[in-house]
Motif scaffolding. Structure first.
Motif, PDB file in Angstrom:
ATOM      1  N   LYS A   4      -6.840 -16.780  32.770  1.00  0.00           N
ATOM      2  CA  LYS A   4      -7.291 -18.144  32.981  1.00  0.00           C
ATOM      3  C   LYS A   4      -7.818 -18.782  31.705  1.00  0.00           C
ATOM      4  N   GLY A   5      -8.631 -18.039  30.972  1.00  0.00           N
ATOM      5  CA  GLY A   5      -9.174 -18.602  29.754  1.00  0.00           C
ATOM      6  C   GLY A   5      -8.084 -18.971  28.777  1.00  0.00           C
ATOM      7  N   SER A   6      -7.089 -18.083  28.642  1.00  0.00           N
ATOM      8  CA  SER A   6      -5.995 -18.339  27.717  1.00  0.00           C
ATOM      9  C   SER A   6      -5.118 -19.486  28.185  1.00  0.00           C
ATOM     10  N   MET A   7      -5.036 -19.662  29.501  1.00  0.00           N
ATOM     11  CA  MET A   7      -4.154 -20.695  30.050  1.00  0.00           C
ATOM     12  C   MET A   7      -4.530 -22.067  29.506  1.00  0.00           C
ATOM     13  N   ALA A 149     -20.011 -22.430  51.655  1.00  0.00           N
ATOM     14  CA  ALA A 149     -18.960 -21.463  51.988  1.00  0.00           C
ATOM     15  C   ALA A 149     -17.771 -22.144  52.656  1.00  0.00           C
ATOM     16  N   SER A 150     -18.019 -23.259  53.321  1.00  0.00           N
ATOM     17  CA  SER A 150     -16.956 -23.939  54.064  1.00  0.00           C
ATOM     18  C   SER A 150     -15.858 -24.505  53.172  1.00  0.00           C
ATOM     19  N   LEU A 151     -16.107 -24.595  51.853  1.00  0.00           N
ATOM     20  CA  LEU A 151     -15.078 -25.079  50.939  1.00  0.00           C
ATOM     21  C   LEU A 151     -13.986 -24.040  50.696  1.00  0.00           C
ATOM     22  N   HIS A 152     -14.310 -22.767  50.915  1.00  0.00           N
ATOM     23  CA  HIS A 152     -13.347 -21.667  50.714  1.00  0.00           C
ATOM     24  C   HIS A 152     -12.746 -21.693  49.310  1.00  0.00           C
ATOM     25  N   TYR A 153     -13.624 -21.774  48.322  1.00  0.00           N
ATOM     26  CA  TYR A 153     -13.184 -21.771  46.934  1.00  0.00           C
ATOM     27  C   TYR A 153     -12.995 -20.348  46.407  1.00  0.00           C
ATOM     28  N   ASN A 154     -12.028 -20.216  45.516  1.00  0.00           N
ATOM     29  CA  ASN A 154     -11.850 -18.991  44.749  1.00  0.00           C
ATOM     30  C   ASN A 154     -12.708 -19.105  43.489  1.00  0.00           C
ATOM     31  N   PHE A 155     -13.553 -18.105  43.262  1.00  0.00           N
ATOM     32  CA  PHE A 155     -14.399 -18.052  42.064  1.00  0.00           C
ATOM     33  C   PHE A 155     -13.925 -16.913  41.173  1.00  0.00           C
ATOM     34  N   SER A 156     -13.858 -17.176  39.877  1.00  0.00           N
ATOM     35  CA  SER A 156     -13.405 -16.162  38.932  1.00  0.00           C
ATOM     36  C   SER A 156     -14.473 -15.903  37.887  1.00  0.00           C
ATOM     37  N   ALA A 157     -14.586 -14.645  37.475  1.00  0.00           N
ATOM     38  CA  ALA A 157     -15.457 -14.290  36.354  1.00  0.00           C
ATOM     39  C   ALA A 157     -14.667 -14.456  35.066  1.00  0.00           C
ATOM     40  N   GLY A 158     -15.296 -15.075  34.056  1.00  0.00           N
ATOM     41  CA  GLY A 158     -14.605 -15.299  32.796  1.00  0.00           C
ATOM     42  C   GLY A 158     -15.361 -14.801  31.578  1.00  0.00           C
ATOM     43  N   GLY A 159     -16.405 -14.000  31.802  1.00  0.00           N
ATOM     44  CA  GLY A 159     -17.161 -13.457  30.679  1.00  0.00           C
ATOM     45  C   GLY A 159     -18.502 -14.123  30.444  1.00  0.00           C
ATOM     46  N   LEU A 160     -18.887 -15.074  31.302  1.00  0.00           N
ATOM     47  CA  LEU A 160     -20.200 -15.702  31.193  1.00  0.00           C
ATOM     48  C   LEU A 160     -21.251 -14.868  31.919  1.00  0.00           C
ATOM     49  N   TYR A 161     -22.477 -14.889  31.412  1.00  0.00           N
ATOM     50  CA  TYR A 161     -23.580 -14.227  32.116  1.00  0.00           C
ATOM     51  C   TYR A 161     -24.901 -14.876  31.737  1.00  0.00           C
ATOM     52  N   LEU A 162     -25.885 -14.732  32.603  1.00  0.00           N
ATOM     53  CA  LEU A 162     -27.224 -15.255  32.354  1.00  0.00           C
ATOM     54  C   LEU A 162     -27.945 -14.313  31.395  1.00  0.00           C
ATOM     55  N   ASN A 163     -28.446 -14.864  30.288  1.00  0.00           N
ATOM     56  CA  ASN A 163     -29.154 -14.011  29.336  1.00  0.00           C
ATOM     57  C   ASN A 163     -30.650 -13.966  29.631  1.00  0.00           C
ATOM     58  N   ILE A 168     -27.183 -19.234  29.121  1.00  0.00           N
ATOM     59  CA  ILE A 168     -25.884 -18.641  29.444  1.00  0.00           C
ATOM     60  C   ILE A 168     -25.240 -18.139  28.153  1.00  0.00           C
ATOM     61  N   THR A 169     -24.747 -16.921  28.186  1.00  0.00           N
ATOM     62  CA  THR A 169     -23.992 -16.356  27.067  1.00  0.00           C
ATOM     63  C   THR A 169     -22.541 -16.217  27.495  1.00  0.00           C
ATOM     64  N   ASN A 170     -21.621 -16.476  26.578  1.00  0.00           N
ATOM     65  CA  ASN A 170     -20.205 -16.562  26.971  1.00  0.00           C
ATOM     66  C   ASN A 170     -19.327 -15.449  26.423  1.00  0.00           C
ATOM     67  N   ASP A 171     -19.917 -14.318  26.041  1.00  0.00           N
ATOM     68  CA  ASP A 171     -19.084 -13.229  25.519  1.00  0.00           C
ATOM     69  C   ASP A 171     -19.556 -11.871  26.042  1.00  0.00           C
ATOM     70  N   MET A 172     -19.527 -11.727  27.359  1.00  0.00           N
ATOM     71  CA  MET A 172     -19.959 -10.472  27.964  1.00  0.00           C
ATOM     72  C   MET A 172     -19.180  -9.293  27.392  1.00  0.00           C
ATOM     73  N   LYS A 173     -19.908  -8.240  27.023  1.00  0.00           N
ATOM     74  CA  LYS A 173     -19.293  -7.054  26.441  1.00  0.00           C
ATOM     75  C   LYS A 173     -19.106  -5.969  27.503  1.00  0.00           C
ATOM     76  N   GLY A 174     -18.414  -4.896  27.127  1.00  0.00           N
ATOM     77  CA  GLY A 174     -18.262  -3.737  27.997  1.00  0.00           C
ATOM     78  C   GLY A 174     -17.138  -3.902  28.993  1.00  0.00           C
ATOM     79  N   PRO A 175     -16.952  -2.890  29.855  1.00  0.00           N
ATOM     80  CA  PRO A 175     -15.841  -2.909  30.819  1.00  0.00           C
ATOM     81  C   PRO A 175     -15.830  -4.121  31.736  1.00  0.00           C
ATOM     82  N   ALA A 180     -13.298  -9.248  33.171  1.00  0.00           N
ATOM     83  CA  ALA A 180     -13.437 -10.684  33.404  1.00  0.00           C
ATOM     84  C   ALA A 180     -12.514 -11.485  32.500  1.00  0.00           C
ATOM     85  N   GLN A 181     -12.411 -11.086  31.243  1.00  0.00           N
ATOM     86  CA  GLN A 181     -11.623 -11.847  30.283  1.00  0.00           C
ATOM     87  C   GLN A 181     -10.141 -11.890  30.636  1.00  0.00           C
ATOM     88  N   ILE A 182      -9.638 -10.876  31.326  1.00  0.00           N
ATOM     89  CA  ILE A 182      -8.219 -10.885  31.703  1.00  0.00           C
ATOM     90  C   ILE A 182      -8.021 -11.220  33.182  1.00  0.00           C
TER      91      ILE A 182
END
Length: 203
Positions: A4-7, A149-163, A168-175, A180-182
């Motif tokens: 998604k990020g690359s898209m 919940a009634s919106l039935h949205y798809n949520f994706s992880a993209g490497g963001l996390y609360l620091n 917000i930090t945008n380069d989560m490390k590790g597995p 998330a990045q792919i």
């Protein structure tokens, strides 16, 4: 596999290249009509796999996880997910979203949430129910204090996390960050997500 990020990067690059190559004015005719909005696919309850746990958010490894070597994964507290449109198929299908109105960085109608509990996903148990909270942030234009919940949205992880500083930090490390990045992690609210976390501006 969804990248998604690359898209968005590819789309932006293609647009710039096209603009540079063709400087002729656009051709328009009186017959042109605005395109009709896409018809929303009706949500089916069996798109959300049965899973163990308790909370307001179900998260899953995609069907492509094993082929990418992801068989056992810990998702940390604070890992973020944002909305990519209405679900159009199984939560484990990495392409099952319509992108209508909610996808793309900086869109004010995009919803965001973060995990408030650690989650363990495996090949045998690729989905889990957990607890999440809504996230707002001025810079990312996350403005919704409740995720219905009634919106039935798809949520994706993209490497963001609360620091730890409240931002917000945008380069989560590790597995978990790598997965998330792919685009191997998707989720959807199974009840309304509130308890808003107002993230600060630092990234």
């Amino acid at each position: 596999m969804k990248l998604k990020g690359s898209m968005w990067s590819c789309i932006g690059l293609a647009t710039l290249l096209m603009a540079g190559c063709d400087k002729s004015p656009p051709i328009s005719t009186a017959e042109e009509q605005p395109s009709a909005p896409k018809k929303q696919v009706a949500f089916q309850p069996d798109w959300v796999p049965k899973a163990l746990g308790s909370g307001n958010f179900e998260v899953c490894l995609s069907n492509e996880a094993e082929e990418n070597g992801v068989k056992d994964l810990i998702l940390p507290v604070g890992m973020m997910f944002d909305s990519w449109g209405h679900m159009t198929g199984s939560l484990r299908d990495s392409k099952a979203f319509d992108g209508e109105g909610t996808s793309g960085f900086g869109k004010s109608d995009q919803y965001a949430l973060a995990l408030t509990a650690r989650v363990h996903l495996t090949s045998d148990r690729p989905c889990a129910i957990t607890q999440a909270q809504a996230v707002t942030h001025q810079g990312f234009r996350y403005r919704h204090e409740t995720v219905p919940a009634s919106l039935h949205y798809n949520f994706s992880a993209g490497g963001l996390y609360l620091n730890k500083k409240g931002g917000i930090t945008n380069d989560m490390k590790g597995p978990a960050g790598d997965a998330a990045q792919i685009g191997l992690l998707s989720g959807t609210p199974i009840s309304d997500v509130g308890d808003v976390y107002r993230a600060t501006e630092d990234l």
